[in-house]
Design a protein around this motif. Sequence first.
Motif, PDB file in Angstrom:
ATOM      1  N   ALA A   1      37.872 -36.732 -33.165  1.00 12.55           N
ATOM      2  CA  ALA A   1      37.160 -38.141 -33.128  1.00 12.55           C
ATOM      3  C   ALA A   1      35.749 -37.817 -33.554  1.00 12.55           C
ATOM      4  N   ALA A   2      34.932 -36.894 -32.990  1.00 14.68           N
ATOM      5  CA  ALA A   2      33.631 -36.590 -33.421  1.00 14.68           C
ATOM      6  C   ALA A   2      33.675 -36.412 -34.817  1.00 14.68           C
ATOM      7  N   GLU A   3      34.432 -35.802 -35.619  1.00 14.19           N
ATOM      8  CA  GLU A   3      34.430 -35.354 -36.959  1.00 14.19           C
ATOM      9  C   GLU A   3      34.413 -36.543 -37.851  1.00 14.19           C
ATOM     10  N   THR A   4      35.045 -37.615 -37.320  1.00 17.80           N
ATOM     11  CA  THR A   4      34.860 -38.962 -38.117  1.00 17.80           C
ATOM     12  C   THR A   4      33.597 -39.547 -38.347  1.00 17.80           C
ATOM     13  N   LEU A   5      32.738 -38.682 -37.399  1.00 14.48           N
ATOM     14  CA  LEU A   5      31.316 -39.335 -37.723  1.00 14.48           C
ATOM     15  C   LEU A   5      30.375 -38.412 -38.384  1.00 14.48           C
ATOM     16  N   GLY A   6      31.113 -37.532 -39.122  1.00  9.33           N
ATOM     17  CA  GLY A   6      30.286 -36.706 -40.098  1.00  9.33           C
ATOM     18  C   GLY A   6      29.808 -35.298 -39.608  1.00  9.33           C
ATOM     19  N   ILE A   7      30.434 -34.687 -38.500  1.00  6.96           N
ATOM     20  CA  ILE A   7      30.152 -33.475 -38.312  1.00  6.96           C
ATOM     21  C   ILE A   7      31.518 -32.548 -38.220  1.00  6.96           C
ATOM     22  N   SER A   8      31.312 -31.429 -38.243  1.00 10.74           N
ATOM     23  CA  SER A   8      32.388 -30.610 -38.238  1.00 10.74           C
ATOM     24  C   SER A   8      32.579 -30.104 -36.879  1.00 10.74           C
ATOM     25  N   ARG A   9      33.850 -29.629 -36.779  1.00 12.91           N
ATOM     26  CA  ARG A   9      34.213 -28.830 -35.402  1.00 12.91           C
ATOM     27  C   ARG A   9      33.356 -27.585 -35.455  1.00 12.91           C
ATOM     28  N   ASP A  10      33.323 -26.915 -36.393  1.00 13.06           N
ATOM     29  CA  ASP A  10      32.414 -25.560 -36.402  1.00 13.06           C
ATOM     30  C   ASP A  10      31.128 -25.849 -36.286  1.00 13.06           C
ATOM     31  N   GLU A  11      30.639 -26.843 -36.761  1.00 16.88           N
ATOM     32  CA  GLU A  11      28.955 -27.252 -36.481  1.00 16.88           C
ATOM     33  C   GLU A  11      28.928 -27.260 -34.938  1.00 16.88           C
ATOM     34  N   MET A  12      29.805 -28.261 -34.202  1.00 18.24           N
ATOM     35  CA  MET A  12      29.617 -28.350 -33.011  1.00 18.24           C
ATOM     36  C   MET A  12      29.918 -27.102 -32.054  1.00 18.24           C
ATOM     37  N   THR A  13      30.635 -26.521 -32.426  1.00 18.78           N
ATOM     38  CA  THR A  13      31.045 -25.200 -31.538  1.00 18.78           C
ATOM     39  C   THR A  13      29.701 -24.306 -31.623  1.00 18.78           C
ATOM     40  N   GLU A  14      29.043 -24.236 -32.769  1.00 16.25           N
ATOM     41  CA  GLU A  14      28.056 -23.344 -33.048  1.00 16.25           C
ATOM     42  C   GLU A  14      26.812 -23.851 -31.929  1.00 16.25           C
ATOM     43  N   MET A  15      26.839 -25.053 -32.185  1.00 19.96           N
ATOM     44  CA  MET A  15      25.871 -25.962 -31.212  1.00 19.96           C
ATOM     45  C   MET A  15      26.120 -25.652 -29.846  1.00 19.96           C
ATOM     46  N   LEU A  16      27.148 -25.703 -29.314  1.00 19.26           N
ATOM     47  CA  LEU A  16      27.622 -25.226 -27.896  1.00 19.26           C
ATOM     48  C   LEU A  16      27.298 -23.762 -27.735  1.00 19.26           C
ATOM     49  N   LEU A  17      27.583 -22.763 -28.622  1.00 21.69           N
ATOM     50  CA  LEU A  17      27.557 -21.458 -28.199  1.00 21.69           C
ATOM     51  C   LEU A  17      26.094 -21.117 -28.128  1.00 21.69           C
ATOM     52  N   ASP A  18      24.975 -21.649 -29.059  1.00 21.02           N
ATOM     53  CA  ASP A  18      23.667 -21.503 -28.861  1.00 21.02           C
ATOM     54  C   ASP A  18      22.972 -22.346 -28.175  1.00 21.02           C
ATOM     55  N   GLY A  19      23.567 -23.236 -27.327  1.00 21.07           N
ATOM     56  CA  GLY A  19      22.798 -23.983 -26.077  1.00 21.07           C
ATOM     57  C   GLY A  19      22.262 -25.262 -26.635  1.00 21.07           C
ATOM     58  N   ARG A  20      22.617 -25.471 -27.879  1.00 25.86           N
ATOM     59  CA  ARG A  20      21.987 -26.764 -28.411  1.00 25.86           C
ATOM     60  C   ARG A  20      22.449 -28.101 -27.789  1.00 25.86           C
ATOM     61  N   MET A  21      23.974 -27.680 -27.650  1.00 25.78           N
ATOM     62  CA  MET A  21      24.722 -28.941 -26.783  1.00 25.78           C
ATOM     63  C   MET A  21      25.083 -28.471 -25.680  1.00 25.78           C
TER      64      MET A  21
END
Lengths: 264, 94, 325
Positions: free
Chosen positions: C96-116
Amino acid sequence: MTAAAAKAQPALTQQEAFVQFLLRMGDNTLILGHRVSEWCGHAPVLEEDIALANIALDLIGQTQIWLGLAADVQGEGKSADDLAFLRDAWDFRNLLLVEMPNGDFGQTLMRQFLFDAWHGLMLEQLKSSSDERVAAIAEKASKEVAYHFERSAETVISLGDGTEESHNRMQAALDYLWPYVGEMFLSDEIDAAMEQAGIAPDPTTLRDAYDTRVSDVLAEATLTIPESRFAQKGGRTGQMHTEHLGHLLTQMQWLQRAYPGAKW
Amino acid sequence: MKNEWPLWEVFIRGQHGMSHRHVGSLHAPDAEMAIKNARDVYTRRNEGVSIWVVEAAAITASSPSDKGPLYEPSESKVYRHPTFFDIPDEVGAM
Amino acid sequence: MYAQMIKSEATQDDPEKLAAFQARIDAGEKIEPKDWMPEGYRKTLIRQIGQHAHSEIVGQLPEGNWITRAPTLERKAILLAKVQDEAGHGLYLYCAAETLGISRDEMTEMLLDGRMKYSSIFNYPTLNWADIGAVGWLVDGAAIMNQVPLQRTSYGPYSRAMIRVCKEESFHQRQGYDVIRRMAEGTPEQKKMAQDALNRLWYPSLMMFGPSDKDSVHSAQSMKWKIKMNTNDELRQKFVDQTVPQAEYLGLTIPDPDLKWNEERGHYDFTDPDWNEFFDVIKGNGPCNADRLAARNKAWKDGQWVRDGMLAHARKKAARKHAAE
Ligand SMILES: [Fe+2]
Ligand SMILES: [Fe+2]
Ligand SMILES: [Fe+2]
């Protein structure tokens, strides 16, 4: 005890042999299902996480039926859970292959593939078992296992024929696990009794079909089957498991052991 | 090269005789794995008898600004709907 | 709930477009991926859906902690199927988030480095088998409270993901209640485990709804956009009212001496959780923050060669097919 003394043990009754056969089937799925379930939440990608859980769920479901039947035939008033949670390592009859640790994802998938290839062939034969309960289990399980094989074969192919790193890891997994393949085709007096009764095939008869199945996939995966046919053994007879099984059981059986008689 | 698995849209036929319906998306390296992943992700509660997957990038979608020209003309052609016509009861089911 | 303290993004868009957009939302229309939307709406949604997705995935860990120790074959299968569902929820939400122009990998990396972030609740440990019951009963129960109204959220793909999620959630809560009920009715040791689980998880569950409304600065815009449907305090009260009789049925004691029915309000009065603890956990100082992130990082890093290998094979196969044509 000397080897001669061991041989002098009284022959198994037909019922005892049947129970042993059912334990072999059910312990394979129990231990492998447990191993695969260890991945939940840790797989390389969500889609694989979900797929692995499906495989584990199928195997746990099959375990409930195999061990349930084993308990019935045994006739000591035990349940499938009693057999799963209250036996010690020497009573387990699973192949050594399935108790091997997960290792990396490649090793897990290679183990799965090597087992699925055998499992599918075995269940195919069991569909025409003279025991209709066995035939019914095989009917249900063989559909699930056909999909397991399809998926693990395709994954082995794509990782074998993927990057240099994935190829090397898959080859290492194959080299590590190959010595545990031969045990699937060993045969003893239990197998002879099952074959005679028309309950199950003699495992040795599955080897040719297995080799064809496996070598086709591994060739496509650009992987090389080790030349040695040396086979580690002792799992399906219970004579000598690996060190890994005890640790697995420690975890799996802990609650049942710590709180005997509790209902969960 | 970007190394994320491509996104696939998944369509499932729920029962025999029904058409495929969009159920969601997933990632997979290729079409074959996308079908398998769809089976594992979207049919866990026996939802399906047939699966289609199509790479999301291959879908051409109408643009929202076309909404008027594309769909409104059909709104005025109510005669296409059977309920537009009164059929006398005496005639029976039609 | 799984998305806590979502800061809504300011939006600097053409006022006329904004008004038309708001009118669509007020009229109950769904916003679809290709529709015009304010930048703030898009960014807030990415943050919210992303955090929700991360919570599902990190949420696999505390329950996954007991899969290999489940006490019966049936409990093992149920728990595994439940935790697998959570992976599915993460997957639906990432899509669902990917339809807003961000990829799952990008989100995953943001989780992993604490940005999300992800929900504070999953930074608490599961220490005995009754925790598996308590998590399903309380944590999934709290999540449902939040997710049911979100089925009506304004963003189409989010709403559809929520509909799918909600269909699966009631299984989660029921299996949890079933686990803890069996224990509450069991041996003295089992009963002790059940009470211990409730003692530890009660206040963290209340924290799931986020800080009190008076300290929750970002709600107004999100509620106007219908991406937040109820206030934190509303849902928390509803959760307490629903849960107290369920605990009473089990014969378990909610660890709040001041909990009592308020006839006048028609609700239970209860003690707020320790908000200092909550902010500590959010900052990374919960009992399990480090372990949870380490586990996700390990899975991601260890899986890199697998993702790369399978993609490389797919490309080779496509190239071979192309060459053969
Ligand atoms: Fe969930
Ligand atoms: Fe959840
Ligand atoms: Fe859930």
